[in-house]
Motif scaffolding. Structure first.
Motif, PDB file in Angstrom:
ATOM      1  N   ASP A   1      -0.923   1.420  30.985  1.00 17.76           N
ATOM      2  CA  ASP A   1      -1.553   2.326  31.944  1.00 17.76           C
ATOM      3  C   ASP A   1      -1.017   3.740  31.702  1.00 17.76           C
ATOM      4  O   ASP A   1       0.167   3.995  31.930  1.00 17.76           O
ATOM      5  N   PRO A   2      -1.855   4.684  31.232  1.00 18.75           N
ATOM      6  CA  PRO A   2      -1.355   6.040  30.959  1.00 18.75           C
ATOM      7  C   PRO A   2      -0.909   6.782  32.211  1.00 18.75           C
ATOM      8  O   PRO A   2      -0.132   7.730  32.119  1.00 18.75           O
ATOM      9  N   VAL A   3      -1.364   6.376  33.383  1.00 16.58           N
ATOM     10  CA  VAL A   3      -0.955   7.049  34.622  1.00 16.58           C
ATOM     11  C   VAL A   3       0.548   6.855  34.850  1.00 16.58           C
ATOM     12  O   VAL A   3       1.220   7.745  35.372  1.00 16.58           O
ATOM     13  N   GLU A   4       1.076   5.705  34.442  1.00 18.48           N
ATOM     14  CA  GLU A   4       2.495   5.441  34.628  1.00 18.48           C
ATOM     15  C   GLU A   4       3.373   6.379  33.814  1.00 18.48           C
ATOM     16  O   GLU A   4       4.540   6.568  34.128  1.00 18.48           O
ATOM     17  N   ASP A   5       2.831   6.990  32.755  1.00 21.55           N
ATOM     18  CA  ASP A   5       3.595   7.958  31.970  1.00 21.55           C
ATOM     19  C   ASP A   5       3.694   9.304  32.680  1.00 21.55           C
ATOM     20  O   ASP A   5       4.616  10.074  32.436  1.00 21.55           O
ATOM     21  N   VAL A   6       2.731   9.605  33.550  1.00 26.46           N
ATOM     22  CA  VAL A   6       2.677  10.902  34.218  1.00 26.46           C
ATOM     23  C   VAL A   6       3.481  10.901  35.517  1.00 26.46           C
ATOM     24  O   VAL A   6       3.994  11.940  35.933  1.00 26.46           O
ATOM     25  N   VAL A   7       3.610   9.754  36.144  1.00 29.04           N
ATOM     26  CA  VAL A   7       4.232   9.660  37.472  1.00 29.04           C
ATOM     27  C   VAL A   7       5.648  10.254  37.522  1.00 29.04           C
ATOM     28  O   VAL A   7       5.976  10.951  38.490  1.00 29.04           O
ATOM     29  N   PRO A   8       6.529  10.051  36.534  1.00 30.49           N
ATOM     30  CA  PRO A   8       7.871  10.649  36.644  1.00 30.49           C
ATOM     31  C   PRO A   8       7.880  12.178  36.653  1.00 30.49           C
ATOM     32  O   PRO A   8       8.824  12.785  37.149  1.00 30.49           O
ATOM     33  N   ALA A   9       6.841  12.831  36.145  1.00 30.65           N
ATOM     34  CA  ALA A   9       6.802  14.290  36.083  1.00 30.65           C
ATOM     35  C   ALA A   9       6.239  14.914  37.359  1.00 30.65           C
ATOM     36  O   ALA A   9       6.322  16.131  37.528  1.00 30.65           O
ATOM     37  N   ILE A  10       5.697  14.116  38.252  1.00 25.63           N
ATOM     38  CA  ILE A  10       5.042  14.658  39.449  1.00 25.63           C
ATOM     39  C   ILE A  10       5.995  15.488  40.319  1.00 25.63           C
ATOM     40  O   ILE A  10       5.613  16.572  40.765  1.00 25.63           O
ATOM     41  N   PRO A  11       7.246  15.063  40.579  1.00 23.86           N
ATOM     42  CA  PRO A  11       8.113  15.888  41.441  1.00 23.86           C
ATOM     43  C   PRO A  11       8.439  17.257  40.855  1.00 23.86           C
ATOM     44  O   PRO A  11       8.848  18.153  41.589  1.00 23.86           O
ATOM     45  N   ILE A  12       8.295  17.444  39.569  1.00 18.49           N
ATOM     46  CA  ILE A  12       8.565  18.743  38.942  1.00 18.49           C
ATOM     47  C   ILE A  12       7.283  19.566  38.828  1.00 18.49           C
ATOM     48  O   ILE A  12       7.261  20.756  39.137  1.00 18.49           O
ATOM     49  N   VAL A  13       6.216  18.928  38.410  1.00 17.97           N
ATOM     50  CA  VAL A  13       4.974  19.641  38.124  1.00 17.97           C
ATOM     51  C   VAL A  13       4.258  20.062  39.400  1.00 17.97           C
ATOM     52  O   VAL A  13       3.746  21.182  39.481  1.00 17.97           O
ATOM     53  N   LEU A  14       4.227  19.209  40.398  1.00 15.58           N
ATOM     54  CA  LEU A  14       3.468  19.510  41.615  1.00 15.58           C
ATOM     55  C   LEU A  14       3.967  20.760  42.338  1.00 15.58           C
ATOM     56  O   LEU A  14       3.157  21.642  42.669  1.00 15.58           O
ATOM     57  N   PRO A  15       5.275  20.937  42.583  1.00 16.82           N
ATOM     58  CA  PRO A  15       5.723  22.191  43.210  1.00 16.82           C
ATOM     59  C   PRO A  15       5.496  23.418  42.335  1.00 16.82           C
ATOM     60  O   PRO A  15       5.193  24.501  42.836  1.00 16.82           O
ATOM     61  N   ALA A  16       5.635  23.257  41.008  1.00 16.76           N
ATOM     62  CA  ALA A  16       5.425  24.397  40.116  1.00 16.76           C
ATOM     63  C   ALA A  16       3.963  24.845  40.145  1.00 16.76           C
ATOM     64  O   ALA A  16       3.673  26.049  40.207  1.00 16.76           O
ATOM     65  N   VAL A  17       3.050  23.899  40.131  1.00 18.22           N
ATOM     66  CA  VAL A  17       1.620  24.249  40.189  1.00 18.22           C
ATOM     67  C   VAL A  17       1.280  24.830  41.557  1.00 18.22           C
ATOM     68  O   VAL A  17       0.496  25.784  41.651  1.00 18.22           O
ATOM     69  N   GLY A  18       1.877  24.297  42.621  1.00 22.23           N
ATOM     70  CA  GLY A  18       1.648  24.843  43.958  1.00 22.23           C
ATOM     71  C   GLY A  18       2.138  26.271  44.079  1.00 22.23           C
ATOM     72  O   GLY A  18       1.465  27.124  44.667  1.00 22.23           O
ATOM     73  N   ALA A  19       3.315  26.553  43.518  1.00 18.80           N
ATOM     74  CA  ALA A  19       3.851  27.920  43.560  1.00 18.80           C
ATOM     75  C   ALA A  19       2.967  28.877  42.760  1.00 18.80           C
ATOM     76  O   ALA A  19       2.711  30.003  43.195  1.00 18.80           O
TER      77      ALA A  19
END
Length: 48
Positions: A16-34
């Motif tokens: 499942d390629p989604v499982e490769d992205v999940v660990p990066a969510i706590p870093i990427v989501l705030p950066a994209v929001g900012a």
């Protein structure tokens, strides 16, 4: 014998390629929001 619609994997789940992205969510989501907040503020100041 396996049916034609059934994969011949024994004891393995498909990757499942989604499982490769999940660990990066706590870093990427705030950066994209900012970045989005900065761009919206810049547009608001430019239009005013």
């Amino acid at each position: 014998m396996t049916s034609p619609n059934e994969p011949a994997l024994h004891g393995q789940e498909p990757h499942d390629p989604v499982e490769d992205v999940v660990p990066a969510i706590p870093i990427v989501l705030p950066a994209v929001g900012a970045a989005l907040m900065f761009l919206l503020a810049f547009i608001a100041i430019y239009m005013a």
